[in-house]
Write a protein that holds these residues in place. Sequence first.
Motif, short mmCIF file in Angstrom:
data_model
loop_
_atom_site.label_atom_id
_atom_site.label_comp_id
_atom_site.label_asym_id
_atom_site.label_seq_id
_atom_site.Cartn_x
_atom_site.Cartn_y
_atom_site.Cartn_z
N MET A 1 0.82 -1.21 0.00
CA MET A 1 0.00 0.00 0.00
C MET A 1 0.85 1.25 0.00
O MET A 1 0.35 2.36 0.03
N SER A 2 2.15 1.11 -0.05
CA SER A 2 3.05 2.25 0.05
C SER A 2 2.83 3.23 -1.08
O SER A 2 2.65 2.85 -2.23
N GLY A 3 2.81 4.54 -0.73
CA GLY A 3 2.70 5.59 -1.72
C GLY A 3 1.28 5.95 -2.10
O GLY A 3 1.06 6.76 -2.99
N GLN A 4 0.28 5.40 -1.42
CA GLN A 4 -1.10 5.70 -1.76
C GLN A 4 -1.53 7.04 -1.14
O GLN A 4 -1.04 7.44 -0.08
N PRO A 5 -2.48 7.75 -1.78
CA PRO A 5 -2.86 9.10 -1.33
C PRO A 5 -3.44 9.17 0.06
O PRO A 5 -3.39 10.22 0.70
N ALA A 16 -4.02 -2.36 10.75
CA ALA A 16 -4.21 -3.75 11.18
C ALA A 16 -5.52 -4.32 10.66
O ALA A 16 -5.60 -5.48 10.25
N VAL A 17 -6.58 -3.51 10.68
CA VAL A 17 -7.87 -3.95 10.15
C VAL A 17 -7.75 -4.30 8.67
O VAL A 17 -8.25 -5.34 8.22
N ILE A 18 -7.07 -3.45 7.91
CA ILE A 18 -6.91 -3.68 6.47
C ILE A 18 -6.13 -4.97 6.22
O ILE A 18 -6.53 -5.81 5.40
N GLU A 19 -5.04 -5.15 6.96
CA GLU A 19 -4.21 -6.33 6.74
C GLU A 19 -4.92 -7.60 7.18
O GLU A 19 -5.00 -8.58 6.42
N LEU A 209 -12.83 2.96 -1.96
CA LEU A 209 -12.90 2.26 -3.24
C LEU A 209 -11.86 1.15 -3.31
O LEU A 209 -12.14 0.03 -3.73
N TRP A 210 -10.64 1.45 -2.91
CA TRP A 210 -9.54 0.47 -2.95
C TRP A 210 -9.81 -0.71 -2.04
O TRP A 210 -9.56 -1.86 -2.39
N MET A 211 -10.36 -0.45 -0.86
CA MET A 211 -10.61 -1.53 0.09
C MET A 211 -11.65 -2.52 -0.43
O MET A 211 -11.49 -3.73 -0.27
N LYS A 212 -12.73 -2.01 -1.08
CA LYS A 212 -13.90 -2.86 -1.29
C LYS A 212 -14.42 -2.96 -2.72
O LYS A 212 -15.09 -3.95 -3.05
#
Length: 241
Positions: A1-5, A16-19, A209-212
Amino acid sequence: MSGQPWEDLLTADDLAVIERGGYGKKAGMGDSPVLLLIDCQYNHIGADAPILEQIDEHPAGGGATAWAAVRRIVPILEEFRRQQRPVIYTRYCFSERSARYDSFAAKRGKNIARFVDGAPGTRIVEPLTPREDELVIDKVHASAFYATALLSSLIRLRADSVIVAGVSTSGCVRATAVDAQSNNFKVTVVSDGVADRIAASHKASLLDLWMKYADVSPSADVLDYLKQLETAREESDGIPR
């Protein structure tokens, strides 16, 4: 996810939730993409100046940030055209008669006249001017799918995916991307080819949007993928393009 806005918005718990929840998995751009350019009109893009310097003239304009997105869209548009792949534009506009019956139009308040079809601000900005053979769909709601011919047009084009760019990230871009995914298309949102008037809205919407719902990719990655598609097509039919 590095470099995302959106990185500066996230807490340690969020990460932690995302991972641990497995969010943000890559879906891919598909083999038959359509470029979907959302509301790239002078009303919404505004003038190429800091947003507060142009807001009196363009109350709904994104200003310099929106123009930066336009400049990222141009090479993608040119590549789609070069490969003879379909491009669809949307415009937000309505008739003077219908405006009085439309709840979305009512939110515009004193600015309604700017969005009546034929007003100068309803035109798509010059660097992205549609060609005669490119479809332009007018809409009066946030999602380009709602009460329009977009879905049937994508089916006719045999599209399996849409690449979405334009404005605004938290409004019509997000609504359209979610509905595209709901209609079973693969969706890619061009992270530097979308813009919003409010920075927090832009970042939070891209994160959601990216998550889901969609892949969120920079324009350079989209261009690389298009070139890979062209190479695969040339190898399949033996005809350089």
